[in-house]
Design an enzyme around this catalytic site. Structure first.
Site, PDB file in Angstrom:
ATOM      1  N   GLU A 161       0.791  -1.237   0.000  1.00 22.30           N
ATOM      2  CA  GLU A 161       0.000   0.000   0.000  1.00 22.30           C
ATOM      3  C   GLU A 161       0.824   1.289   0.000  1.00 22.30           C
ATOM      4  O   GLU A 161       0.747   2.103   0.935  1.00 22.30           O
ATOM      5  CB  GLU A 161      -0.924   0.023   1.222  1.00 22.30           C
ATOM      6  CG  GLU A 161      -1.926  -1.095   1.235  1.00 22.30           C
ATOM      7  CD  GLU A 161      -2.982  -0.927   2.322  1.00 22.30           C
ATOM      8  OE1 GLU A 161      -2.752  -0.164   3.279  1.00 22.30           O
ATOM      9  OE2 GLU A 161      -4.040  -1.549   2.200  1.00 22.30           O
ATOM     10  N   GLU A 345      -5.575  -8.410   0.508  1.00 22.17           N
ATOM     11  CA  GLU A 345      -6.208  -8.144   1.808  1.00 22.17           C
ATOM     12  C   GLU A 345      -7.659  -7.761   1.575  1.00 22.17           C
ATOM     13  O   GLU A 345      -7.979  -7.036   0.628  1.00 22.17           O
ATOM     14  CB  GLU A 345      -5.571  -6.946   2.537  1.00 22.17           C
ATOM     15  CG  GLU A 345      -4.257  -7.185   3.197  1.00 22.17           C
ATOM     16  CD  GLU A 345      -3.717  -5.932   3.892  1.00 22.17           C
ATOM     17  OE1 GLU A 345      -4.501  -5.097   4.400  1.00 22.17           O
ATOM     18  OE2 GLU A 345      -2.486  -5.788   3.912  1.00 22.17           O
TER      19      GLU A 345
END
Ligand code: GAL
Length: 437
Positions: A161, A345
């Protein structure tokens, strides 16, 4: 009428974790240092022993076996491996090597993240992602990791991320180094991250080739849905589009073209060529959690994020929006039809486990619908195996399929863990008693 969806035989069902959030005693990291000052983490909590995973790897792999998962996404910790510049911790490398052997013995494929939000403290002292030596240092670390465990790993993630990390670290100022800069201030850290990714990509492939093993390298992007606060307001529409383009697609585009590029008059201008970056994404990994509604504002950065009062939300007040997963899968496939996709995720902060089963079913159905439409999804990793240290929110958000009693360190299966295990074992979704909206 009952509906079923059967997944391909080799579908990679998984769970995801990250080193700093579970291992405990990550004392050489920037986060560890940062957490010691009160007021930074909710309730002044510190990661401390976290889930004591470092000492409980066996026990936690047993939890994974109970879930019957095929893949485990976890990160190795740079701050543990290189405690000071050029000082390599053989014991830590040995630990990860043993963990990989245990995973393999359990029939679980590893997916290894090299960087999940934390840096060695010595890197942070030199300027972290703003340090001109960052990419070189990351490349050395990658070499050492490959040497120790590389032939045991096929699926790699260089960075987790990037956009969340940078927005939190350099704009919102809620992660170390806690700066409150402009969008433009992200250029230097973004360039250094991309350079580091390019180097790591080349190293992982070159080393795998030498060893005659496979390597697949990607990034775990964080993709969100950005919808206009008012669907008919042209400025809301414009700002939603700009937010989406910048936050979701700038990094994937750079990995495709080799060019970090973004231009919005008065707001942002980036145009940097990065050597060896073009084409360095072997699969598209992404994390999905929620949606933002974007409202135009007269003050820089000219937008605000809203969550409608009536939307279903998790314990952190993030909107629960399963359709977003479907929308993103279709969009990724449209943009990058040559890449297979891994959901690295997806999960929910839900201490009571009162929403997680519905959340799981709804998101998995949205994924299944995309697969029916031809989107090549190869795996899904639920965040998370167990409750853990949720960064600046501390220990209160509960994302685990397993509940953690932080006093006894006991792991307790939540009802949703059993539901997930059943889906994994059956390798199919079935409507009926579950809760598809
Ligand atoms: C992601 C992050 C994870 C975890 C999760 C839940 O953004 O990669 O480390 O914190 O969110 O909030």
């Amino acid at each position: 009428m009952k509906k079923t969806f059967s997944f391909p035989k080799n579908f990679k069902w998984g769970v995801a974790t990250a080193a700093h959030q579970i291992e405990g005693n990550n004392i050489h990291s920037d986060w560890w240092h940062w957490e010691q000052t009160p007021g930074r983490v909710k309730n002044n909590e510190r990661s401390g022993l976290a889930c004591d995973h470092w000492a409980r790897v066996n026990e936690d792999i047993q939890l994974m076996k109970n879930l019957h998962i095929k893949q485990y996404r976890f990160s190795v910790e740079w701050a543990r491996i290189e405690t000071a510049q050029g000082v390599w911790n053989e014991e830590a490398l040995k630990h990860y090597k043993e963990e990989l052997a245990l995973l393999r013995a359990a029939g679980i494929e590893p997916m290894v993240t090299l960087h999940h939000f934390t840096l060695p403290f010595w890197v942070a002292e030199l300027g972290g992602f703003e340090w001109h030596g960052f990419a070189e240092a990351f490349a050395k670390y990658t070499e050492v990791v490959y040497e120790a465990i590389g032939t045991q790993v096929i699926d790699w993630i260089t960075f987790n991320e990037p956009m969340v990390l940078f927005a939190a670290s350099y704009i919102a100022g809620v992660f170390p180094p806690q700066k409150k800069g402009s969008l433009q201030s992200l250029q230097v850290p973004m360039v250094n991250l991309l350079k580091a990714h390019a180097k790591a990509y080349q190293i992982l492939h070159a080393r795998a080739k030498q060893a005659s093993v496979q390597a697949r390298v990607g990034v775990a992007h964080h993709l969100r849905i950005f919808d206009p606060a008012c669907a008919y307001h042209p400025l809301d529409l414009l700002m939603a589009k700009i937010s989406e383009d910048f936050f979701n697609w700038t990094i994937p585009q750079a990995l495709r073209t080799g060019q970090l590029q973004f231009y919005v008059p008065f707001l942002l201008s980036m145009n940097v060529s990065i050597p060896d970056l073009a084409g360095t994404q072997d699969y598209f990994g992404f994390n999905y959690y929620s949606r933002d509604f974007v409202k135009f504002s007269f003050r820089p950065p000219f937008f605000k994020i809203k969550v409608p009062a009536t939307a279903p939300k998790n314990d952190l007040d993030w909107e629960i929006y399963p359709e977003g997963l479907n929308r993103l899968l279709l969009e990724i496939h449209d943009r990058y039809p040559d890449l297979s996709i891994s959901i690295t995720e997806n999960g929910i902060a839900d201490a009571k486990d009162s929403q997680r089963i519905k959340f799981l079913n709804d998101h998995l159905w949205q994924m299944a619908e995309a697969m029916k439409a031809g989107v090549p999804v190869e795996g899904y990793s639920h965040w998370s195996l167990l409750d853990n240290f949720e960064w600046n929110s501390g220990f209160s958000p509960r994302f685990g399929l397993y509940e953690l009693d932080y006093v006894t360190m006991k792991r307790i299966a939540r009802p949703s863990a059993l539901v997930y295990a059943k889906i994994v074992v059956e390798n199919q979704l079935l409507t009926g008693q579950e809760t598809r909206s």
